[in-house]
Design a protein around this motif. Structure first.
Motif, PDB file in Angstrom:
ATOM      1  N   ARG A  17       0.805  -1.218   0.000  1.00  0.00           N
ATOM      2  CA  ARG A  17       0.000   0.000   0.000  1.00  0.00           C
ATOM      3  C   ARG A  17       0.834   1.262   0.000  1.00  0.00           C
ATOM      4  NH1 ARG A  17      -2.184  -4.170   1.572  1.00  0.00           N
ATOM      5  NH2 ARG A  17      -4.384  -4.593   1.206  1.00  0.00           N
ATOM      6  N   GLY A  18       2.152   1.092  -0.121  1.00  0.00           N
ATOM      7  CA  GLY A  18       3.056   2.248  -0.173  1.00  0.00           C
ATOM      8  C   GLY A  18       3.126   3.030   1.120  1.00  0.00           C
ATOM      9  N   ILE A  19       2.889   2.340   2.234  1.00  0.00           N
ATOM     10  CA  ILE A  19       2.923   3.029   3.527  1.00  0.00           C
ATOM     11  C   ILE A  19       4.248   2.742   4.224  1.00  0.00           C
ATOM     12  CG2 ILE A  19       1.847   3.176   5.818  1.00  0.00           C
ATOM     13  CD1 ILE A  19      -0.722   2.123   4.279  1.00  0.00           C
ATOM     14  N   VAL A  20       4.866   3.794   4.744  1.00  0.00           N
ATOM     15  CA  VAL A  20       6.096   3.614   5.514  1.00  0.00           C
ATOM     16  C   VAL A  20       5.733   3.739   6.986  1.00  0.00           C
ATOM     17  CG1 VAL A  20       8.438   4.440   5.945  1.00  0.00           C
ATOM     18  CG2 VAL A  20       7.469   4.549   3.631  1.00  0.00           C
ATOM     19  N   ALA A  21       5.836   2.623   7.707  1.00  0.00           N
ATOM     20  CA  ALA A  21       5.542   2.608   9.135  1.00  0.00           C
ATOM     21  C   ALA A  21       6.474   1.588   9.760  1.00  0.00           C
ATOM     22  CB  ALA A  21       4.083   2.224   9.379  1.00  0.00           C
ATOM     23  N   ARG A  22       6.624   1.632  11.058  1.00  0.00           N
ATOM     24  CA  ARG A  22       7.575   0.728  11.701  1.00  0.00           C
ATOM     25  C   ARG A  22       6.853  -0.401  12.443  1.00  0.00           C
ATOM     26  NH1 ARG A  22      10.989   1.385  16.279  1.00  0.00           N
ATOM     27  NH2 ARG A  22      10.590   3.617  16.373  1.00  0.00           N
ATOM     28  N   ALA A  23       7.221  -1.643  12.092  1.00  0.00           N
ATOM     29  CA  ALA A  23       6.670  -2.786  12.825  1.00  0.00           C
ATOM     30  C   ALA A  23       7.537  -3.020  14.048  1.00  0.00           C
ATOM     31  CB  ALA A  23       6.674  -4.022  11.934  1.00  0.00           C
ATOM     32  N   VAL A  24       6.913  -2.958  15.235  1.00  0.00           N
ATOM     33  CA  VAL A  24       7.634  -3.199  16.484  1.00  0.00           C
ATOM     34  C   VAL A  24       7.301  -4.620  16.903  1.00  0.00           C
ATOM     35  CG1 VAL A  24       7.884  -2.480  18.897  1.00  0.00           C
ATOM     36  CG2 VAL A  24       7.347  -0.769  17.132  1.00  0.00           C
ATOM     37  N   LYS A  25       8.281  -5.520  16.900  1.00  0.00           N
ATOM     38  CA  LYS A  25       7.968  -6.924  17.182  1.00  0.00           C
ATOM     39  C   LYS A  25       7.838  -7.179  18.684  1.00  0.00           C
ATOM     40  CE  LYS A  25       8.771 -11.679  16.520  1.00  0.00           C
ATOM     41  NZ  LYS A  25       9.333 -12.809  15.849  1.00  0.00           N
ATOM     42  N   LEU A  26       6.677  -7.704  19.062  1.00  0.00           N
ATOM     43  CA  LEU A  26       6.440  -8.119  20.447  1.00  0.00           C
ATOM     44  C   LEU A  26       5.971  -9.570  20.391  1.00  0.00           C
ATOM     45  CD1 LEU A  26       4.362  -5.137  21.934  1.00  0.00           C
ATOM     46  CD2 LEU A  26       6.822  -5.518  22.096  1.00  0.00           C
ATOM     47  N   SER A  27       6.410 -10.397  21.331  1.00  0.00           N
ATOM     48  CA  SER A  27       5.977 -11.792  21.238  1.00  0.00           C
ATOM     49  C   SER A  27       4.679 -12.048  22.000  1.00  0.00           C
ATOM     50  CB  SER A  27       7.087 -12.745  21.658  1.00  0.00           C
ATOM     51  OG  SER A  27       7.668 -12.298  22.842  1.00  0.00           O
TER      52      SER A  27
END
Ligand code: ATP
Ligand code: ZN
Length: 225
Positions: free
Chosen positions: A142-152
């Motif tokens: 979708r052309g979106i720049v966002a940050r995935a913050v990995k949490l378990s």
């Protein structure tokens, strides 16, 4: 590659998928001995053995050849396939059959009081998730720049803690989201349990055993209709 004449199926040891996975195999006429072992149960009548593990370990066990088939959520299988691929080309796994249980969706949820003009609302934000690869693919498409913050775990409390602005998590009823004052806004993946296998045939007796299992599963699901 070592040839093998027994098929080893990995299922979740305890959790949402374990009961239905056992029922599925029992319905296909497979019975397993206890053997006093917590992890491994030998097949009683057929050369098909059971491995009881954490669901997240199933794709890795298949990739390493420790297990031949596995019952695992599409969410886990696809996330780990993306993790192992890094680029284009065929993935490391095949899904042989959808199993009709463990249905859930991987969805984006935002604080309940946000407006939702659409996915572009996520531009530049931090999104907590246990499925960063699936989320990143969805954002990229979708052309979106966002940050995935990995949490378990405990992803749903991240917005309240301030560690993320939004979340991308598994939902079945939506009750957990509501309890955390979050609103489901977009579906990233529809999931259910699948029978997973390596991308390539085994090249030995296991191909015949897997084909037999698939025939039996198809027959029992026809009976249920
Ligand atoms: P393990 O100890 O084996 O790692 P877990 O806590 O990761 O267990 P479960 O909560 O039992 O796993 O979920 C296993 C799978 O069940 C999920 O990966 C998903 O495919 C499916 N599932 C179905 N509904 C839901 C839901 N509401 N929340 C989470 N998972 C769900
Ligand atoms: Zn798990």
């Amino acid at each position: 590659m070592r040839t093998r004449d027994r098929l080893r199926i990995a299922i979740q040891k305890s959790g949402r998928l374990s009961g239905p996975s056992r029922q599925l195999l029992a319905g296909a006429g497979l019975r397993f001995g206890d053997d006093g072992d917590q992890l491994f149960q030998p097949g009683r009548d057929l050369p098909v053995d059971l491995l009881l593990v954490r669901d997240d370990d199933i794709p890795g066990l298949i990739a390493e050849g420790v297990a031949d088939l596995g019952v695992v959520g599409r969410n886990v299988l696809e996330e780990q396939a993306l993790e192992r691929m890094d680029g284009i080309g065929p993935g490391p796994f095949r899904s042989l059959r959808e199993l009709g249980f463990g249905r859930c969706r991987l969805s984006l949820a935002v604080p309940a009081d946000w407006d939702w003009p659409g996915p572009s609302r996520l531009q530049g934000l931090r999104i907590a998730t246990s499925y960063p690869r699936l989320l990143e693919r969805w954002l990229r498409e979708r052309g979106i720049v966002a940050r995935a913050v990995k949490l378990s775990g405990s992803v749903e409390i991240a917005p309240r803690l301030g560690t993320a602005d939004a979340i991308c998590d598994l939902v079945s009823t939506g009750a957990t989201l509501a309890a955390n004052r979050l609103r489901e806004v977009e579906r990233v993946l529809s999931s259910q349990a699948v029978l997973a296998a390596p991308a390539r045939p085994f090249g030995d007796a296991r191909d015949g055993l897997a084909a037999m299992l698939l025939r039996r599963l198809a027959a029992t699901s026809r009976e249920r209709v």
